[in-house]
Design a protein around this motif. Structure first.
Motif, PDB file in Angstrom:
ATOM      1  N   VAL B 411       0.861  -1.181   0.000  1.00 10.30           N
ATOM      2  CA  VAL B 411       0.000   0.000   0.000  1.00 10.30           C
ATOM      3  C   VAL B 411       0.902   1.236   0.000  1.00 10.30           C
ATOM      4  CG1 VAL B 411      -1.730   1.297   1.286  1.00 10.30           C
ATOM      5  CG2 VAL B 411      -1.809  -1.185   1.261  1.00 10.30           C
ATOM      6  N   PRO B 412       0.754   2.104  -0.994  1.00 15.42           N
ATOM      7  CA  PRO B 412       1.697   3.225  -1.091  1.00 15.42           C
ATOM      8  C   PRO B 412       1.643   4.133   0.131  1.00 15.42           C
ATOM      9  CG  PRO B 412       0.231   3.135  -3.002  1.00 15.42           C
ATOM     10  CD  PRO B 412      -0.253   2.117  -2.048  1.00 15.42           C
ATOM     11  N   ASP B 413       2.785   4.662   0.515  1.00 13.48           N
ATOM     12  CA  ASP B 413       2.860   5.531   1.684  1.00 13.48           C
ATOM     13  C   ASP B 413       2.042   6.800   1.511  1.00 13.48           C
ATOM     14  OD1 ASP B 413       4.227   4.144   3.526  1.00 13.48           O
ATOM     15  OD2 ASP B 413       6.209   4.873   2.949  1.00 13.48           O
ATOM     16  N   GLU B 414       1.816   7.197   0.258  1.00 10.72           N
ATOM     17  CA  GLU B 414       1.046   8.426   0.043  1.00 10.72           C
ATOM     18  C   GLU B 414      -0.336   8.325   0.681  1.00 10.72           C
ATOM     19  OE1 GLU B 414       2.378   7.393  -3.768  1.00 10.72           O
ATOM     20  OE2 GLU B 414       3.877   7.563  -2.190  1.00 10.72           O
ATOM     21  N   TYR B 415      -0.914   7.119   0.590  1.00  9.48           N
ATOM     22  CA  TYR B 415      -2.238   6.942   1.186  1.00  9.48           C
ATOM     23  C   TYR B 415      -2.187   7.287   2.665  1.00  9.48           C
ATOM     24  CZ  TYR B 415      -3.825   4.283  -2.917  1.00  9.48           C
ATOM     25  OH  TYR B 415      -4.186   3.881  -4.156  1.00  9.48           O
ATOM     26  N   ARG B 416      -1.177   6.714   3.328  1.00  6.70           N
ATOM     27  CA  ARG B 416      -1.062   6.935   4.777  1.00  6.70           C
ATOM     28  C   ARG B 416      -0.821   8.412   5.059  1.00  6.70           C
ATOM     29  NH1 ARG B 416       2.133   2.292   3.833  1.00  6.70           N
ATOM     30  NH2 ARG B 416       1.124   0.430   4.626  1.00  6.70           N
ATOM     31  N   ASP B 417       0.086   8.997   4.273  1.00 10.06           N
ATOM     32  CA  ASP B 417       0.405  10.402   4.504  1.00 10.06           C
ATOM     33  C   ASP B 417      -0.812  11.273   4.307  1.00 10.06           C
ATOM     34  OD1 ASP B 417       2.862   9.459   4.903  1.00 10.06           O
ATOM     35  OD2 ASP B 417       3.722  10.169   3.007  1.00 10.06           O
ATOM     36  N   ALA B 418      -1.555  10.958   3.236  1.00 10.20           N
ATOM     37  CA  ALA B 418      -2.742  11.762   2.958  1.00 10.20           C
ATOM     38  C   ALA B 418      -3.688  11.710   4.135  1.00 10.20           C
ATOM     39  CB  ALA B 418      -3.426  11.257   1.696  1.00 10.20           C
ATOM     40  N   SER B 419      -3.852  10.495   4.672  1.00  8.10           N
ATOM     41  CA  SER B 419      -4.765  10.335   5.795  1.00  8.10           C
ATOM     42  C   SER B 419      -4.222  11.041   7.035  1.00  8.10           C
ATOM     43  CB  SER B 419      -4.984   8.853   6.065  1.00  8.10           C
ATOM     44  OG  SER B 419      -5.730   8.689   7.217  1.00  8.10           O
ATOM     45  N   ALA B 420      -2.924  10.863   7.277  1.00  9.07           N
ATOM     46  CA  ALA B 420      -2.330  11.483   8.456  1.00  9.07           C
ATOM     47  C   ALA B 420      -2.407  13.006   8.359  1.00  9.07           C
ATOM     48  CB  ALA B 420      -0.873  11.043   8.615  1.00  9.07           C
ATOM     49  N   ALA B 421      -2.283  13.514   7.134  1.00  8.92           N
ATOM     50  CA  ALA B 421      -2.329  14.962   6.955  1.00  8.92           C
ATOM     51  C   ALA B 421      -3.678  15.530   7.332  1.00  8.92           C
ATOM     52  CB  ALA B 421      -1.992  15.315   5.507  1.00  8.92           C
ATOM     53  N   LEU B 422      -4.707  14.705   7.276  1.00  5.27           N
ATOM     54  CA  LEU B 422      -6.031  15.178   7.670  1.00  5.27           C
ATOM     55  C   LEU B 422      -6.210  15.142   9.168  1.00  5.27           C
ATOM     56  CD1 LEU B 422      -8.172  13.385   4.955  1.00  5.27           C
ATOM     57  CD2 LEU B 422      -7.589  15.806   5.091  1.00  5.27           C
ATOM     58  N   GLY B 423      -5.179  14.778   9.887  1.00  5.90           N
ATOM     59  CA  GLY B 423      -5.253  14.747  11.339  1.00  5.90           C
ATOM     60  C   GLY B 423      -5.921  13.506  11.878  1.00  5.90           C
ATOM     61  N   VAL B 424      -6.003  12.460  11.051  1.00  6.72           N
ATOM     62  CA  VAL B 424      -6.627  11.224  11.497  1.00  6.72           C
ATOM     63  C   VAL B 424      -5.604  10.431  12.286  1.00  6.72           C
ATOM     64  CG1 VAL B 424      -7.686   9.095  10.710  1.00  6.72           C
ATOM     65  CG2 VAL B 424      -8.112  11.219   9.494  1.00  6.72           C
ATOM     66  N   SER B 425      -6.052   9.751  13.334  1.00  7.78           N
ATOM     67  CA  SER B 425      -5.098   9.019  14.171  1.00  7.78           C
ATOM     68  C   SER B 425      -4.613   7.777  13.444  1.00  7.78           C
ATOM     69  CB  SER B 425      -5.758   8.619  15.483  1.00  7.78           C
ATOM     70  OG  SER B 425      -6.649   7.558  15.251  1.00  7.78           O
ATOM     71  N   LYS B 426      -3.539   7.227  13.964  1.00  9.47           N
ATOM     72  CA  LYS B 426      -2.889   6.099  13.314  1.00  9.47           C
ATOM     73  C   LYS B 426      -3.851   4.927  13.093  1.00  9.47           C
ATOM     74  CE  LYS B 426       1.129   4.255  12.111  1.00  9.47           C
ATOM     75  NZ  LYS B 426       2.294   4.860  11.508  1.00  9.47           N
ATOM     76  N   TRP B 427      -4.523   4.558  14.170  1.00 10.04           N
ATOM     77  CA  TRP B 427      -5.401   3.403  14.067  1.00 10.04           C
ATOM     78  C   TRP B 427      -6.519   3.653  13.061  1.00 10.04           C
ATOM     79  CZ3 TRP B 427      -5.949  -1.451  14.314  1.00 10.04           C
ATOM     80  CH2 TRP B 427      -7.218  -2.016  14.312  1.00 10.04           C
ATOM     81  N   GLN B 428      -7.050   4.881  13.084  1.00  7.42           N
ATOM     82  CA  GLN B 428      -8.086   5.213  12.108  1.00  7.42           C
ATOM     83  C   GLN B 428      -7.543   5.065  10.690  1.00  7.42           C
ATOM     84  OE1 GLN B 428     -11.146   5.764  12.295  1.00  7.42           O
ATOM     85  NE2 GLN B 428     -11.394   5.785  14.504  1.00  7.42           N
ATOM     86  N   THR B 429      -6.297   5.511  10.499  1.00  2.20           N
ATOM     87  CA  THR B 429      -5.676   5.390   9.180  1.00  2.20           C
ATOM     88  C   THR B 429      -5.567   3.933   8.777  1.00  2.20           C
ATOM     89  OG1 THR B 429      -4.375   7.318   9.744  1.00  2.20           O
ATOM     90  CG2 THR B 429      -3.661   6.050   7.839  1.00  2.20           C
ATOM     91  N   VAL B 430      -5.097   3.128   9.735  1.00  2.00           N
ATOM     92  CA  VAL B 430      -4.956   1.709   9.436  1.00  2.00           C
ATOM     93  C   VAL B 430      -6.299   1.114   9.049  1.00  2.00           C
ATOM     94  CG1 VAL B 430      -4.438  -0.535  10.446  1.00  2.00           C
ATOM     95  CG2 VAL B 430      -2.942   1.404  10.902  1.00  2.00           C
ATOM     96  N   ARG B 431      -7.305   1.452   9.862  1.00  2.00           N
ATOM     97  CA  ARG B 431      -8.597   0.807   9.652  1.00  2.00           C
ATOM     98  C   ARG B 431      -9.256   1.285   8.365  1.00  2.00           C
ATOM     99  NH1 ARG B 431     -13.597   1.723  13.116  1.00  2.00           N
ATOM    100  NH2 ARG B 431     -14.002   2.749  11.133  1.00  2.00           N
ATOM    101  N   SER B 432      -9.159   2.561   8.077  1.00  2.00           N
ATOM    102  CA  SER B 432      -9.940   3.065   6.962  1.00  2.00           C
ATOM    103  C   SER B 432      -9.131   3.188   5.679  1.00  2.00           C
ATOM    104  CB  SER B 432     -10.553   4.421   7.324  1.00  2.00           C
ATOM    105  OG  SER B 432      -9.535   5.291   7.746  1.00  2.00           O
ATOM    106  N   VAL B 433      -7.805   3.119   5.757  1.00  2.00           N
ATOM    107  CA  VAL B 433      -7.017   3.246   4.529  1.00  2.00           C
ATOM    108  C   VAL B 433      -6.210   1.993   4.234  1.00  2.00           C
ATOM    109  CG1 VAL B 433      -5.204   4.536   3.380  1.00  2.00           C
ATOM    110  CG2 VAL B 433      -6.867   5.732   4.797  1.00  2.00           C
ATOM    111  N   VAL B 434      -5.400   1.586   5.217  1.00  2.00           N
ATOM    112  CA  VAL B 434      -4.465   0.490   4.930  1.00  2.00           C
ATOM    113  C   VAL B 434      -5.196  -0.839   4.761  1.00  2.00           C
ATOM    114  CG1 VAL B 434      -2.463  -0.751   5.763  1.00  2.00           C
ATOM    115  CG2 VAL B 434      -2.642   1.691   6.153  1.00  2.00           C
ATOM    116  N   LEU B 435      -6.060  -1.162   5.736  1.00  2.00           N
ATOM    117  CA  LEU B 435      -6.721  -2.462   5.673  1.00  2.00           C
ATOM    118  C   LEU B 435      -7.548  -2.644   4.404  1.00  2.00           C
ATOM    119  CD1 LEU B 435      -7.766  -3.511   9.268  1.00  2.00           C
ATOM    120  CD2 LEU B 435      -6.044  -4.483   7.767  1.00  2.00           C
ATOM    121  N   PRO B 436      -8.400  -1.653   4.048  1.00  2.00           N
ATOM    122  CA  PRO B 436      -9.166  -1.857   2.811  1.00  2.00           C
ATOM    123  C   PRO B 436      -8.272  -2.048   1.589  1.00  2.00           C
ATOM    124  CG  PRO B 436     -10.046  -0.025   4.049  1.00  2.00           C
ATOM    125  CD  PRO B 436      -8.790  -0.421   4.731  1.00  2.00           C
TER     126      PRO B 436
END
Ligand SMILES: Nc1ncnc2c1ncn2[C@@H]1O[C@H](COP(=O)(O)OP(=O)(O)OP(=O)(O)O)[C@@H](O)[C@H]1O
Ligand SMILES: [Mg+2]
Lengths: 375, 560, 332
Positions: B411-436
């Protein structure tokens, strides 16, 4: 480096760790810490309780679950981290547990078969110096050598089958096959891996075994040669897929560089691709060897199940027993020392395959470093 | 312009000589096919083929083939044929021919001429050295054709002159009676002919390519294509064979129609725990419109057709249990390793441990299950479904972890960064971006892993047990058997702690068992083949689904 | 093995006459607009191009370059597609023998693609499809009977990024001759005492000297080539290419990773090479193109050849407004 240096180094390290821990405690809210403590204690308690078959195991587990539930509601971020960490640790622990438990069970046999080496008593030594497996006679003897001999013969034959054919097939898949053929061959190889070993064993037992005995006019049924061939076929997919990954990871620019000089595809493969992927390909073959060593069912149903050594040693037309088949065959009916001896066979298997696995991982890491430097 | 007139970029036209080489390749293929046919006893070695006794015919063909390649090589050496040979056939070919001729002369010297160890060793070394000299010293066109042609020619001559006739046999000296081996023409001729056909076919393919780089390319490709083709052929034959043998018993007595099948009772019971008060009950009988005895029956004297239903149920429960254990653990660990842990010593150790776990032999998992689990579920150690589930779960775990980790790493890091940039917490990022994003990879890995453990037998022998012939009412009914108690451990389920059977285990038991009469199984053999087919279908469906899922997601990614 | 299709015979001459002096429009203005839209849609970046390029028609006579000497490579109506995307559109040009031809144009306009067509390296890319005709000394290279090995022996290539083999420096240089059987230093021939070690040593030295690398590496020829710096690696690749002694050398930005001194060496080398070889070189550096090349072909966005003429003409007095804008640095 002197020892004192090392000691201070270590101390500094420990101090730093301690400081981080203190910081963590200071920064984290009290209820989260408490929940974490309950969780850790619950998990540990559950594990210990399970080991000693306490009926209170479930209580500890419930405490753990409750702590996790509380943490999930109040401190989700921290809990997610802690729970996944716990999962990772337990996964890695399994390997340790496997080793611990089979060694524990093997101890009686190892002690019984101690032998003297240079005046020191070495547990289990006699299992590797004698050649008898005889649980009924007095004294009982549990030599591993007949099984090791069988495993070695089967593995050699299997490697001769799976190694060259597997590497050739991997070359075919990643370098030669037109896309349409690849789309058809690749799943085919994977399905070959999917056929259950007992089905291979059954085919070997019901069709191949009688046929071979008839063709070579053998006494009885069961040959290392054909078990080796079947096991080689079963190890083939492992070799193919790992070797294919290795060959695929050779950068295209290297291959084009060679082709652009007017070499044939085959010259490029032998002079550039295979040497560059050599470590990956050998890792693949090592993994294949590991699979062959550990393959159980085909050997169990195709062999004769008598722990003896073939004569002459290279007589691959008679197959008696391997490390895996002896466990599958005798476990259940064996008791006491003999059962314990089966765990010794398990240790031999586990350790040799573990060594192969770690060896192939080291080789693969080496390859990635090497190719990584070239890009 | 320099060198403008030298070689063109267009390949030369076919010449007569090339036709000879092509014909030699074709003849090798024919001989290879004939050898296979003889090996599978489709071609009788004692009979005749096209009016000629088979063995001399094959011998004659081999001699012709050998002569053709040698002639081509000689023609090329005398520059009668236009080729582009290298200076030497090379070390690899030299070594291989040395080995082949060493064995051939050694066997002849020791077994035919009866020389002692020293004698045959000397003869074999001489043969090997001669082969090396002929291969490596002259130019490539001679070096790669003469040793190959000579091999085919001499084997052919032996067959042509009756040196190996239909009644020939050979037992290697030095084998005890109890472990004796005898080789007959029905074995040795197919193998020798196929081997010679391979060697000469390779040489002829080289000749067709005019030796040199192109010739080597063609020779190597011939062998590689043949290898790939054989692998697929073996796979096809294996699966087809099991189907052919198993389809009759499996399909015996299948009827389709309203009300022919067994009855299933759907029931809802609402019971107050611990008090034995039934609040509410509802039950409804469903009659299946299909009757498939082999799949739906157990083994019993009363049955017309015995079946493997209990084993199917057992396999299903095993898979469910193993997945329930391994998927959360494996995915959770993968999340920690990819998302939380920093790459370092710890992740490395875990990686090595999972890979080691992945290659640990299944029988060792069995031993572990037997030592670790069995004594802990019941007062006296007893094989049980639960132990089987957990053991297989341990086996599935590394596979899930490895594939899940791979999927998450891709899963490209950009996805994570994009999510993190929105101020979403790590676990939320994992659940809503990485896992899907990683889901397709994880699902595929799990399906393929399930295929692997569903066919696993060895650990079950040690941990789960179960009988050989199992009646329908012995099928595990896990769901109905949960019991709540007031004292720890509060929940028990006797079904889980009982031995039961599963498809691969049952096949193993059937192989071991010799008599089936007592259970009403008249023909053990067909019952075995039927069981093998059902097992194969179950396992291969997992694989087919897994591979198809992966292909589907790959396509989707490609077109995005 | 390849998916490349070629309809040389049919496409070659029917569509657009190559040597017409009538000034017919080869392409219409609307076509050019389509390109711009297409690229915006695929999200490719070419900011200055949209604003900087004037909307003009390409005239056939702009690319109709006449010269006196032999023709080494003759390209007719070449179209290249990557999947559905077209990377080259109807490119026709003749490359004179024993001269330096520069290809310039903004990034992504298809220069590398064009270069790869000349030795059929595009066959390696499974999504690539080539239509049109390329003749080497009058022989069509896009035909079924074409021998790619022989072709690539005669048309060598230096890639955009250096790609030395993970072998010693010496082995890198002697790789081609060894594989072609010109030099034999195998174990066997060494055992038999008939190896060409001296020939090899001479060859390696000559090629490394030609590639301006000898002085830097002559004391460590047995070191792994991957240990060289990027610029050294690139020169090694040039040496490796020279060792095969091709007729045509294709160079894709050979100096992009080099410092000014090494660049100057390479430029000198290219000029020397042109006495014996036909050199086609891609460059992003206008001055470099002006310095070293005899004729220059300008590609612009959309994979079109816009203008092809003597280098002096292109840089001093181009026909096309867009080319003028490009070479003077207004866009691209
Ligand atoms: N392997 C490939 N697959 C798909 N598309 C490609 C491939 N190689 C190039 N392209 C596309 O073809 C077009 C031309 O690419 P090319 O590499 O020829 O450009 P270029 O002129 O060499 O650019 P640069 O100066 O940046 O090297 C681009 O739009 C590029 O995206
Ligand atoms: Mg480029």
């Amino acid at each position: 480096m002197g020892t004192t240096d090392d000691a201070t180094d270590w101390q500094r390290h420990a101090n730093r760790r301690l400081a981080t821990a203190r910081e963590f405690v200071a920064e984290t809210e009290t209820d989260a810490l408490a929940a974490g403590l309950v969780g850790v204690l619950g998990l540990l308690g559950g594990f210990v309780g399970f080991l000693v078959t306490s009926q209170y195991t479930s209580v500890a587990v419930a405490a753990f679950l409750a702590a996790v539930g509380y943490g999930w509601v109040r401190h989700r971020e921290l809990t997610a981290r802690a729970v996944t960490l716990a999962m990772t640790v337990s996964t890695s622990l399994i390997l340790v547990l496997i080793l611990a438990f089979i060694v524990l069970e093997a101890l009686p046999a190892l002690r019984y078969e101690s032998g003297e080496l240079l005046g020191v008593s070495v547990p289990g030594l006699r299992m590797f110096t004698g050649t008898d497996w005889n649980p009924a006679t007095n004294p009982k003897r549990f030599s591993m050598l007949p099984m090791i001999h069988g495993t070695v013969l089967v593995t050699i034959v299997a490697t001769l089958v799976a190694g060259p054919l597997g590497v050739a097939a991997a070359l075919f898949l990643s370098e030669i096959a037109p896309p349409r053929v690849r789309e058809f061959v690749k799943p085919g190889v994977e399905i070959l891996a999917g056929i259950p070993s007992i089905v291979y064993g059954f085919l070997g037992f019901a069709i191949l075994g009688p046929w071979v005995s008839d063709q070579f006019d053998l006494v009885g049924q069961g040959t290392y040669l054909f078990v080796g061939i079947v096991v080689g076929l079963m190890a083939l997919p492992t070799v193919v897929s790992v070797a294919e990954d290795a060959i695929d990871s050779v950068p295209e620019s290297m291959k084009s560089g060679s082709l652009a000089m007017g070499t044939t595809d085959w010259q490029t493969m032998t002079a550039i691709t295979i040497p560059a992927a050599f470590s990956g390909v050998s890792a693949a073959v090592l993994l294949g060897v590991g699979r062959a060593i550990g393959e159980t069912m085909a050997a169990t149903v195709m062999l004769r199940n008598e722990p003896t050594i073939a004569e002459p040693l290279y007589n691959v037309f008679y197959g008696f027993e391997t490390l895996t088949s002896v466990i599958a065959n005798k476990y259940g009916s064996a008791t006491g020392l003999q059962e314990s001896a089966l765990f010794v066979a398990g240790i031999v298997l586990f350790v040799s395959v573990l060594a192969l696995s770690i060896g192939s991982q080291l080789i693969e890491a080496h390859m990635h470093r090497k190719l990584g430097g070239s890009e | 312009m320099t060198g403008a007139t030298e070689t063109g970029v267009v390949r030369g036209r076919a010449s007569t000589a090339k036709t000879v080489a092509a014909a030699a390749v074709g003849l090798s293929a024919l001989l290879f096919a004939l050898a296979l046919a003889a090996g599978f006893e489709l071609l009788s070695l004692t009979g005749r083929l096209a009016g000629v006794p088979t063995i001399p015919l094959l011998g004659g063909l081999l001699v012709t083939l050998g002569a053709a390649v040698i002639a081509f090589g000689a023609g090329s050496r005398l520059e009668l044929v236009e080729t582009d040979p290298s200076r030497s056939a090379g070390l690899v070919a030299g070594t291989l021919f040395t080995g082949i001729w060493f064995v051939v002369t050694g066997l002849v010297a020791s077994q035919t001429l009866g020389l002692g160890t020293v004698g045959w060793l000397a003869a074999a070394s001489l043969g090997g050295a001669a082969a090396f000299a002929v291969t490596a010293l002259p130019r490539e066109d001679v070096g790669s054709t003469v040793p190959a042609g000579a091999l085919a020619g001499s084997v052919g001559l032996v067959m042509l002159t009756g040196g190996i006739g239909p009644d020939w046999s050979w037992s290697p000296a030095g084998f005890s009676d109890a472990q004796s081996v005898t080789v007959f023409p029905r074995v040795v001729i197919p193998i020798a002919v196929a081997f010679c056909a391979l060697v000469v076919g390779w040489a002829a393919a080289k000749a067709y390519g005019g030796f040199g780089a192109r010739g080597r390319h063609l020779g190597a490709y011939l062998l590689i294509y043949l290898n790939a083709g054989s692998i697929i052929a073996v796979l096809f034959v294996l699966v087809a064979f099991v189907f052919a043998k198993g389809i009759d018993p499996v399909m015996a007595g299948v009827t389709v129609g309203l009300g022919v099948g067994p009855t299933t009772t759907l029931a809802v019971d609402l019971v107050i725990p611990f008090a034995d008060v039934r609040l509410f009950g509802l039950s409804y009988d469903v009659v299946w419109p299909v009757s498939w005895p082999f799949v739906m029956n157990g083994a019993s004297i009363l049955n017309d057709v015995n079946g493997v239903w209990p084993a199917i149920v057992g396999t299903i429960w095993l898979v469910v249990g193993a997945v329930a254990l391994a998927v959360p653990l494996g995915v959770g660990s993968a999340i920690f390793l990819t998302e939380y842990a920093e790459r370092g010593r710890f992740t490395q150790v875990v990686e090595v441990a999972t890979n080691a776990l992945w290659s640990t032999p299944s029988i060792v998992f069995g031993l572990f299950g037997a030592a670790f689990l069995l004594p802990r579920f019941t007062p006296t150690p007893k094989k049980s479904l639960l132990a089987g589930m957990i053991t297989l779960g341990f086996m599935l775990l590394p596979l899930v972890l490895i594939t899940a980790r791979e999927a998450m790493l891709s899963v490209p890091d950009e996805y994570r960064d994009a999510s993190a940039a929105l101020g979403v917490s790590k676990w939320q990022t994992v659940r809503s971006v990485v896992l899907p994003a990683a889901m397709p990879g994880v699902v595929t890995g799990v399906i393929l892993g399930v295929g692997r453990i569903a066919g696993e037998t060895a650990p079950l022998i040690l941990t789960m047990g179960g009988g050989t012939f199992v009646t329908v009412d012995q099928a595990a009914s896990v769901v109905d058997s949960f019991q709540l108690t007031l004292s720890p451990p509060f929940v028990t389920n006797p079904e889980l702690t009982q031995a039961t059977t599963a498809l691969p285990y049952q096949l193993y038991q059937l192989i071991l068992a010799n008599v089936g009469q007592s259970s009403g199984i008249e023909n053990m053999d067909t019952f075995r083949w039927g069981t093998a087919l059902v097992l194969l279908v179950v396992v291969l469906s997992f694989y087919a689904i897994g591979i198809a899922t992966r292909q589907y997601f790959r396509r989707k990614l490609d077109y995005e | 093995m390849s998916n490349a299709r070629h309809d040389a015979a049919t496409d070659g001459s029917t569509d657009t006459g190559t040597a017409t002096d009538t000034g017919t429009d080869v392409d219409t203005g609307t076509d050019a607009d389509d390109d711009t839209d297409g690229h915006t849609a695929t999200g490719r970046q070419h900011g200055t191009t949209t604003t900087g390029e004037t909307d003009e028609r390409i005239r056939a006579e702009w690319t109709d370059y006449e010269f006196a000497g032999d023709v080494a490579l003759s390209v007719e109506d070449l179209d290249v597609y990557y999947g559905d995307e077209q990377a080259l559109r109807g490119v026709s040009l003749d490359v004179p023998a024993e001269s330096v031809t520069a290809l310039i144009g903004p990034s992504g306009c298809g220069k590398s693609t064009f270069l790869r067509c000349l030795n059929r390296m595009n066959d390696r890319i499974s999504s690539a499809r080539v239509e049109g005709s390329v003749e080497l000394d009058g022989e069509e290279i896009y035909q079924d009977a074409a021998d790619l090995v022989a072709l690539r022996k005669r048309v060598g290539m230096v890639f955009q990024s250096p790609n030395p083999f993970p072998k010693s420096i010496r082995d890198n240089v002697s790789y081609g001759p060894r594989k072609h059987g010109d030099v034999d230093t195998g174990l066997l021939s060494r055992l038999l005492g008939r190896d060409d070690e001296e020939t090899e040593a001479e060859l390696v030295e000559r090629c490394l000297r030609n590639a301006a690398l000898w002085d830097e590496v002559n004391d460590r020829l047995d070191d792994n080539a991957l240990g060289l710096s990027g610029g050294q690696q690139q020169r090694l690749c040039i040496a490796r290419c020279l060792a095969v002694d091709p007729d045509v050398i294709l160079m894709d930005e050979p100096a992009s990773a080099l410092d000014p001194i090494a660049t100057a060496k390479i430029e000198d080398l290219i000029e020397d090479l042109a006495e014996e070889y036909t050199v086609v070189v891609v460059t992003h550096n206008m001055q470099q193109a002006a310095r070293i090349s005899d004729q220059t072909a300008v590609f612009l966005t959309g994979g079109r050849l816009v203008e092809y003429d003597d280098t002096d003409k292109i840089f001093e007095n181009p026909e096309s407004q867009r080319v003028e804008d490009y070479v003077t640095g207004k866009f691209g």
